[in-house]
Design an enzyme around this catalytic site. Structure first.
Site, PDB file in Angstrom:
ATOM      1  N   HIS A   1       6.637  -1.398   3.078  1.00 25.10           N
ATOM      2  CA  HIS A   1       6.802  -2.995   3.305  1.00 25.10           C
ATOM      3  C   HIS A   1       5.697  -3.568   2.396  1.00 25.10           C
ATOM      4  O   HIS A   1       5.040  -2.795   1.662  1.00 25.10           O
ATOM      5  CB  HIS A   1       5.714  -3.034   4.793  1.00 25.10           C
ATOM      6  CG  HIS A   1       4.845  -2.285   4.955  1.00 25.10           C
ATOM      7  ND1 HIS A   1       4.737  -0.962   5.386  1.00 25.10           N
ATOM      8  CD2 HIS A   1       3.347  -2.635   5.191  1.00 25.10           C
ATOM      9  CE1 HIS A   1       3.346  -0.307   5.418  1.00 25.10           C
ATOM     10  NE2 HIS A   1       2.443  -1.342   5.227  1.00 25.10           N
TER      11      HIS A   1
ATOM     12  N   ASN B   1       0.823  -1.233  -0.043  1.00 24.06           N
ATOM     13  CA  ASN B   1       0.026  -0.180   0.042  1.00 24.06           C
ATOM     14  C   ASN B   1       1.046   1.292  -0.022  1.00 24.06           C
ATOM     15  O   ASN B   1       1.845   1.286   0.801  1.00 24.06           O
ATOM     16  CB  ASN B   1      -1.023   0.006   1.048  1.00 24.06           C
ATOM     17  CG  ASN B   1      -1.828  -1.236   1.172  1.00 24.06           C
ATOM     18  OD1 ASN B   1      -2.247  -1.649   0.190  1.00 24.06           O
ATOM     19  ND2 ASN B   1      -2.094  -1.745   2.458  1.00 24.06           N
TER      20      ASN B   1
HETATM   21  P1  5GP Z   1      -0.432  -0.900   5.774  1.00 21.34           P
HETATM   22  O1  5GP Z   1      -1.799  -0.551   5.705  1.00 21.34           O
HETATM   23  O2  5GP Z   1       0.620   0.204   5.945  1.00 21.34           O
HETATM   24  O3  5GP Z   1      -0.174  -1.501   4.393  1.00 21.34           O
HETATM   25  O4  5GP Z   1      -0.039  -2.126   6.840  1.00 21.34           O
HETATM   26  C1  5GP Z   1       0.373  -2.048   8.096  1.00 21.34           C
HETATM   27  C2  5GP Z   1       0.203  -3.332   8.739  1.00 21.34           C
HETATM   28  O5  5GP Z   1       1.093  -3.444   9.726  1.00 21.34           O
HETATM   29  C3  5GP Z   1      -1.149  -3.994   8.906  1.00 21.34           C
HETATM   30  O6  5GP Z   1      -1.511  -4.870   8.424  1.00 21.34           O
HETATM   31  C4  5GP Z   1      -1.021  -3.954  10.516  1.00 21.34           C
HETATM   32  O7  5GP Z   1      -1.702  -4.923  11.084  1.00 21.34           O
HETATM   33  C5  5GP Z   1       0.368  -4.115  10.627  1.00 21.34           C
HETATM   34  N1  5GP Z   1       1.034  -3.771  12.147  1.00 21.34           N
HETATM   35  C6  5GP Z   1       0.454  -2.416  12.803  1.00 21.34           C
HETATM   36  N2  5GP Z   1       1.135  -2.531  13.873  1.00 21.34           N
HETATM   37  C7  5GP Z   1       1.730  -3.544  14.134  1.00 21.34           C
HETATM   38  C8  5GP Z   1       2.638  -4.097  15.047  1.00 21.34           C
HETATM   39  O8  5GP Z   1       3.014  -3.426  16.077  1.00 21.34           O
HETATM   40  N3  5GP Z   1       3.425  -5.268  14.847  1.00 21.34           N
HETATM   41  C9  5GP Z   1       3.376  -5.890  13.657  1.00 21.34           C
HETATM   42  N4  5GP Z   1       3.672  -7.271  13.672  1.00 21.34           N
HETATM   43  N5  5GP Z   1       2.367  -5.493  12.875  1.00 21.34           N
HETATM   44  C10 5GP Z   1       1.718  -4.346  13.027  1.00 21.34           C
END
Ligand code: 5GP
Length: 121
Positions: free
Chosen positions: A107, A94
């Protein structure tokens, strides 16, 4: 802006990298860390991040060296092998506000372990 390198050092993945926050590690080398997503959206949901600071894939494309980009992409195959995703998997990255990016450190989501549905419900 998605194409400006204004990295936020306080983001959660930066804290995971400097071990202020724990994570369930799947793979690590000099340049890459992979760990389980805290809120899995599939039986296997792993996040792959470069150790170098990039806000998003867009920032990465603009500012990373070819070597860094190549090594990061190649790490995906290694991690998929560790996760035994021999029947396939999905990669999502994303980017920015409208892309739904919550954590401003590049990521890739690796999703798998079941037959995945359409990419957008
Ligand atoms: P985005 O929406 O930025 O593409 O994805 C962020 C991801 O990070 C989400 O799927 C969320 O569940 C994950 N995430 C958020 N905080 C943490 C955390 O403290 N530890 C881990 N392992 N994943 C996290």
């Amino acid at each position: 802006m998605i194409d400006i390198k204004n990295y936020d050092n306080d983001n959660i993945f930066s804290k995971i990298l400097n071990k202020t926050i724990p994570s369930k590690k799947i793979y690590e080398d000099e340049k890459v860390l992979a760990f389980e997503d805290i809120n899995p959206q599939a039986p296997i949901h792993v996040l792959v991040i470069p150790k170098e600071k990039f806000c998003s894939l867009n920032d990465f494309c603009l500012n990373a060296s070819n070597e860094t980009i190549s090594e990061f992409i190649r790490s995906i195959e290694k991690i998929a092998k560790i996760l035994k995703l021999s029947n396939g998997y999905r990669i999502i990255s994303n980017i920015g506000k409208e892309g739904g990016q919550e954590v401003p450190h590049l990521h890739f989501h690796i999703l798998g372990g079941k037959q995945l549905g359409k990419i957008i419900d």
